[in-house]
Design a protein around this motif. Structure first.
Motif, mmCIF file in Angstrom:
data_model
loop_
_atom_site.group_PDB
_atom_site.id
_atom_site.type_symbol
_atom_site.label_atom_id
_atom_site.label_comp_id
_atom_site.label_asym_id
_atom_site.label_seq_id
_atom_site.Cartn_x
_atom_site.Cartn_y
_atom_site.Cartn_z
ATOM 1 N N ASN A 32 0.876 -1.171 0.000
ATOM 2 C CA ASN A 32 0.000 0.000 0.000
ATOM 3 C C ASN A 32 0.914 1.223 0.000
ATOM 4 O OD1 ASN A 32 -2.261 -1.637 0.207
ATOM 5 N ND2 ASN A 32 -2.285 -1.532 2.427
ATOM 6 N N TYR A 34 1.364 5.636 -0.222
ATOM 7 C CA TYR A 34 0.718 6.861 0.256
ATOM 8 C C TYR A 34 1.541 8.088 -0.153
ATOM 9 C CZ TYR A 34 -1.373 3.459 3.475
ATOM 10 O OH TYR A 34 -2.017 2.373 4.021
ATOM 11 N N TYR A 36 1.735 11.976 1.475
ATOM 12 C CA TYR A 36 1.337 12.927 2.503
ATOM 13 C C TYR A 36 1.990 14.270 2.207
ATOM 14 C CZ TYR A 36 -0.439 9.326 5.735
ATOM 15 O OH TYR A 36 -1.151 8.310 6.321
ATOM 16 N N GLY A 43 0.204 19.440 10.675
ATOM 17 C CA GLY A 43 0.511 18.014 10.697
ATOM 18 C C GLY A 43 0.633 17.443 9.305
ATOM 19 N N LEU A 44 0.622 16.141 9.227
ATOM 20 C CA LEU A 44 0.688 15.457 7.942
ATOM 21 C C LEU A 44 -0.718 15.253 7.406
ATOM 22 C CD1 LEU A 44 3.524 14.727 9.196
ATOM 23 C CD2 LEU A 44 3.425 12.743 7.697
ATOM 24 N N LEU A 46 -2.984 13.475 4.607
ATOM 25 C CA LEU A 46 -3.020 12.398 3.623
ATOM 26 C C LEU A 46 -3.605 12.930 2.321
ATOM 27 C CD1 LEU A 46 -2.707 9.413 2.853
ATOM 28 C CD2 LEU A 46 -4.977 9.020 3.828
ATOM 29 N N TYR A 49 -3.793 7.553 -1.483
ATOM 30 C CA TYR A 49 -3.252 6.244 -1.171
ATOM 31 C C TYR A 49 -3.679 5.267 -2.249
ATOM 32 C CZ TYR A 49 -7.728 4.745 0.958
ATOM 33 O OH TYR A 49 -9.036 4.424 1.200
ATOM 34 N N VAL A 51 -3.852 0.936 -3.171
ATOM 35 C CA VAL A 51 -3.729 -0.454 -2.724
ATOM 36 C C VAL A 51 -3.312 -1.379 -3.855
ATOM 37 C CG1 VAL A 51 -5.385 -0.080 -0.865
ATOM 38 C CG2 VAL A 51 -6.182 -0.937 -3.075
ATOM 39 N N ILE A 98 3.584 1.991 9.115
ATOM 40 C CA ILE A 98 3.818 2.844 7.951
ATOM 41 C C ILE A 98 5.250 3.350 7.980
ATOM 42 C CG2 ILE A 98 2.890 4.923 9.088
ATOM 43 C CD1 ILE A 98 1.716 5.665 6.279
ATOM 44 N N PHE B 34 -0.423 4.837 16.975
ATOM 45 C CA PHE B 34 1.021 4.945 16.846
ATOM 46 C C PHE B 34 1.480 6.318 17.347
ATOM 47 C CE2 PHE B 34 1.145 1.447 13.696
ATOM 48 C CZ PHE B 34 -0.154 1.477 13.233
ATOM 49 N N LYS B 49 3.746 1.449 18.937
ATOM 50 C CA LYS B 49 2.440 1.220 18.345
ATOM 51 C C LYS B 49 1.583 0.346 19.251
ATOM 52 C CE LYS B 49 3.917 -2.751 15.566
ATOM 53 N NZ LYS B 49 4.002 -3.319 14.199
ATOM 54 N N PHE B 90 4.079 13.010 16.622
ATOM 55 C CA PHE B 90 2.787 12.849 15.968
ATOM 56 C C PHE B 90 2.081 11.608 16.493
ATOM 57 C CE2 PHE B 90 3.048 16.107 12.779
ATOM 58 C CZ PHE B 90 4.401 16.262 12.544
ATOM 59 N N TYR B 99 -7.057 1.307 5.297
ATOM 60 C CA TYR B 99 -5.654 1.479 4.931
ATOM 61 C C TYR B 99 -5.133 2.858 5.305
ATOM 62 C CZ TYR B 99 -6.665 -2.582 2.018
ATOM 63 O OH TYR B 99 -7.045 -3.813 1.564
ATOM 64 N N LYS B 100 -5.972 3.671 5.863
ATOM 65 C CA LYS B 100 -5.595 5.061 6.113
ATOM 66 C C LYS B 100 -4.857 5.209 7.427
ATOM 67 C CE LYS B 100 -9.816 6.870 4.034
ATOM 68 N NZ LYS B 100 -10.928 7.825 4.258
ATOM 69 N N TYR B 101 -3.820 5.995 7.407
ATOM 70 C CA TYR B 101 -3.124 6.409 8.616
ATOM 71 C C TYR B 101 -3.386 7.906 8.759
ATOM 72 C CZ TYR B 101 -0.613 1.973 8.819
ATOM 73 O OH TYR B 101 -0.291 0.649 8.913
ATOM 74 N N ILE B 102 -4.066 8.263 9.823
ATOM 75 C CA ILE B 102 -4.484 9.645 10.025
ATOM 76 C C ILE B 102 -3.609 10.260 11.107
ATOM 77 C CG2 ILE B 102 -6.392 11.158 10.637
ATOM 78 C CD1 ILE B 102 -8.242 8.812 9.750
ATOM 79 N N PHE B 103 -2.952 11.369 10.741
ATOM 80 C CA PHE B 103 -2.007 12.009 11.646
ATOM 81 C C PHE B 103 -2.658 13.152 12.410
ATOM 82 C CE2 PHE B 103 2.363 10.541 10.738
ATOM 83 C CZ PHE B 103 2.058 9.587 9.794
ATOM 84 N N GLY B 104 -2.237 13.311 13.668
ATOM 85 C CA GLY B 104 -2.567 14.518 14.401
ATOM 86 C C GLY B 104 -1.723 15.672 13.893
#
Lengths: 109, 113
Positions: A32, A34, A36, A43-44, A46, A49, A51, A98, B34, B49, B90, B99-104
């Motif tokens: 996968n 991504y 960013y 922040g980061l 997204l 992405y 798959v 990740i 994480f 994590k 973070f 599949y998403k990684y969401i960041f602060g």
């Protein structure tokens, strides 16, 4: 072991010019992938992405696009850059967590 | 929608004192959580994590975090700050089944001598 390469590391582009950032992953298959963006003081975010080959999910509507022409290649593009596109762009892939590339600094002038 | 909130944009501590970086998440189901650290002009490094095993998670460099479902929190702590801990941290959530990684938005930690 898996590695992720991202380039160019730094670029300065005029407003209205095109953009192409490239990312490749080695040592794994069907990752996968991504993109960013990290803007100054934020922040980061997204952006996209993927798959699989040709499968792109867009998270934020904007003048950027992404493509995945090969299994381990992910490209971020723009036809016409805006000042607000300036920032730090990070490519990433996921295994058990990740993992990020070293990033690309984009300054739009 | 799933999200993650880092309650402090900046935290300053003296060297040798405890560190607390706060993070709250919202997610329909138990997510994976994480903490990442980013030193100036460097990439992101995984600190620790949580993936539904022990609620107290130990990471690298003496950091740990506790998952509290009732409070929807995942705060990062360290008993004694070191100058080298100065960085941006973070909190990240990956909702279950995505599949998403969401960041602060990040917390910048400053360590005073």
């Amino acid at each position: 072991s898996q590695t992720i390469h991202q380039w160019p590391a730094t670029l300065v582009q005029p407003v209205g010019s095109p953009l192409s950032l490239e990312c490749t992953v080695e040592g794994t298959s069907n990752p996968n992938l991504y993109w960013y963006r990290q803007a100054a003081g934020r922040g980061l975010q997204l952006l996209f992405y993927s798959v699989g080959i040709g499968q792109i999910s867009s998270e934020v509507p904007q003048n950027l696009s992404a493509s995945r022409p090969q299994d381990r290649q992910f490209i971020l593009s723009s036809k016409k850059l805006l000042l607000s596109d300036s920032g730090f762009y990070l490519c990433a892939w996921t295994g058990n967590t990740i993992y990020f590339g070293e990033g690309s600094w984009l300054t739009v002038v | 929608a799933q999200s993650v909130t880092q309650l402090d944009s900046h935290v300053s501590v003296s060297e040798g004192t405890p560190v607390l970086l706060r993070c709250n998440y919202s997610s329909s189901y138990s997510p994976s959580l994480f903490w990442y650290v980013q030193h100036p002009n460097k990439g992101l490094q995984l600190l620790l994590k949580y993936t539904s095993a022990a609620t107290l998670v130990k990471g690298i460099n003496g950091f740990e975090a506790e998952f509290k479902k009732s409070e929807t929190s995942f705060h990062l702590t360290k008993p004694s700050a070191h100058m080298s801990d100065a960085a941006e941290y973070f909190c990240v959530v990956r909702p279950l089944g995505t599949y998403k990684y969401i960041f602060g938005t990040g917390t910048r930690l400053k360590v005073l001598a």
